[in-house]
Scaffold this motif. Structure first.
Motif, PDB file in Angstrom:
ATOM      1  N   ALA A  21      41.733  84.557 -21.433  1.00 38.14           N
ATOM      2  CA  ALA A  21      43.713  85.007 -21.072  1.00 38.14           C
ATOM      3  C   ALA A  21      44.011  85.337 -20.996  1.00 38.14           C
ATOM      4  CB  ALA A  21      44.402  83.285 -21.486  1.00 38.14           C
ATOM      5  N   ILE A  22      43.719  86.144 -21.338  1.00 44.74           N
ATOM      6  CA  ILE A  22      44.720  87.797 -21.173  1.00 44.74           C
ATOM      7  C   ILE A  22      44.370  88.231 -20.498  1.00 44.74           C
ATOM      8  CG2 ILE A  22      45.529  89.503 -22.404  1.00 44.74           C
ATOM      9  CD1 ILE A  22      46.072  88.343 -25.211  1.00 44.74           C
ATOM     10  N   GLU A  23      42.491  88.788 -20.597  1.00 46.98           N
ATOM     11  CA  GLU A  23      41.711  89.657 -19.129  1.00 46.98           C
ATOM     12  C   GLU A  23      42.370  88.984 -17.805  1.00 46.98           C
ATOM     13  OE1 GLU A  23      39.603  91.500 -17.125  1.00 46.98           O
ATOM     14  OE2 GLU A  23      40.085  91.658 -18.743  1.00 46.98           O
ATOM     15  N   VAL A  24      43.020  87.268 -17.663  1.00 46.69           N
ATOM     16  CA  VAL A  24      43.333  86.656 -16.332  1.00 46.69           C
ATOM     17  C   VAL A  24      44.277  87.231 -15.807  1.00 46.69           C
ATOM     18  CG1 VAL A  24      43.800  85.014 -14.911  1.00 46.69           C
ATOM     19  CG2 VAL A  24      41.668  84.731 -16.500  1.00 46.69           C
ATOM     20  N   ALA A  25      45.121  87.899 -16.963  1.00 44.63           N
ATOM     21  CA  ALA A  25      46.353  88.718 -16.787  1.00 44.63           C
ATOM     22  C   ALA A  25      46.530  90.009 -16.295  1.00 44.63           C
ATOM     23  CB  ALA A  25      47.605  87.975 -17.730  1.00 44.63           C
ATOM     24  N   THR A  26      45.842  90.283 -16.896  1.00 45.57           N
ATOM     25  CA  THR A  26      45.237  92.201 -16.287  1.00 45.57           C
ATOM     26  C   THR A  26      44.142  92.689 -15.819  1.00 45.57           C
ATOM     27  OG1 THR A  26      43.332  92.599 -18.636  1.00 45.57           O
ATOM     28  CG2 THR A  26      45.938  92.191 -19.425  1.00 45.57           C
ATOM     29  N   VAL A  27      43.604  91.890 -15.481  1.00 48.60           N
ATOM     30  CA  VAL A  27      41.495  91.893 -15.074  1.00 48.60           C
ATOM     31  C   VAL A  27      41.516  93.311 -14.591  1.00 48.60           C
ATOM     32  CG1 VAL A  27      41.392  91.770 -11.816  1.00 48.60           C
ATOM     33  CG2 VAL A  27      43.227  90.653 -13.266  1.00 48.60           C
ATOM     34  N   ASP A  28      41.337  93.744 -15.896  1.00 47.26           N
ATOM     35  CA  ASP A  28      40.209  95.742 -16.330  1.00 47.26           C
ATOM     36  C   ASP A  28      39.937  95.430 -16.836  1.00 47.26           C
ATOM     37  OD1 ASP A  28      41.105  98.675 -15.790  1.00 47.26           O
ATOM     38  OD2 ASP A  28      41.971  98.468 -17.851  1.00 47.26           O
TER      39      ASP A  28
END
Length: 155
Positions: A21-28
């Motif tokens: 879920a954090i990845e969805v926000a950061t897309v890094d």
């Protein structure tokens, strides 16, 4: 919290979901690799591996994914710096398809779905219809192209 004590794989799965879920926000693609480590640790926990070894497995897999997989994913999915520009300036560096022979004085190319007037760079060889060329610059409504497509960004 007895559920997590009895089913440590569920805790690792929860950690993986939070990281995703954090990845969805950061897309890094960093948190995605960490989530991969947590997923593998979840499998290890389900197989009965002791907790300290689960942590070592999670960290090792995450580091491997960060070192080996993340660079490939970033190269594949991240937009090139040249295309971060908008408008005509964003076409520089892209490839174009020659529609009408391009010479030092005239020609037509199709780049990013639009037809442009084109000419070759100084002392550039003529480019024939169907040939792939690279946009070097834009002067007014004319793109300056070269037949050398090294270092290109696909249209």
């Amino acid at each position: 919290m007895d559920v997590f004590a009895d089913n440590p794989w569920l805790a690792w799965l929860g950690i993986a979901l939070v990281l995703a879920a954090i990845e969805v926000a950061t897309v890094d693609f960093v948190f995605l690799m960490l989530a991969g480590g947590a997923l593998v640790a979840s499998v290890a926990a389900a197989l009965g591996v002791p907790f300290p070894l689960q942590v070592v497995i999670a960290v090792a897999v995450a580091l491997l994914l960060l070192a080996l997989v993340r660079p490939l994913i970033k190269k594949r999915f991240m937009v090139a710096a040249v295309s971060n520009q908008i408008g005509a300036a964003g076409l520089v560096g892209r490839t174009a398809r020659v529609l009408q022979t391009v010479t030092a004085t005239d020609g037509r190319v199709k780049v990013s779905g639009a037809t442009w007037s084109a000419r070759t760079a100084r002392d550039g060889a003529p480019c024939q219809p169907g040939q792939e060329v690279r946009v070097l610059s834009i002067e007014g409504a004319t793109v300056i192209v070269t037949g050398d497509t090294a270092g290109q960004t696909k249209e």
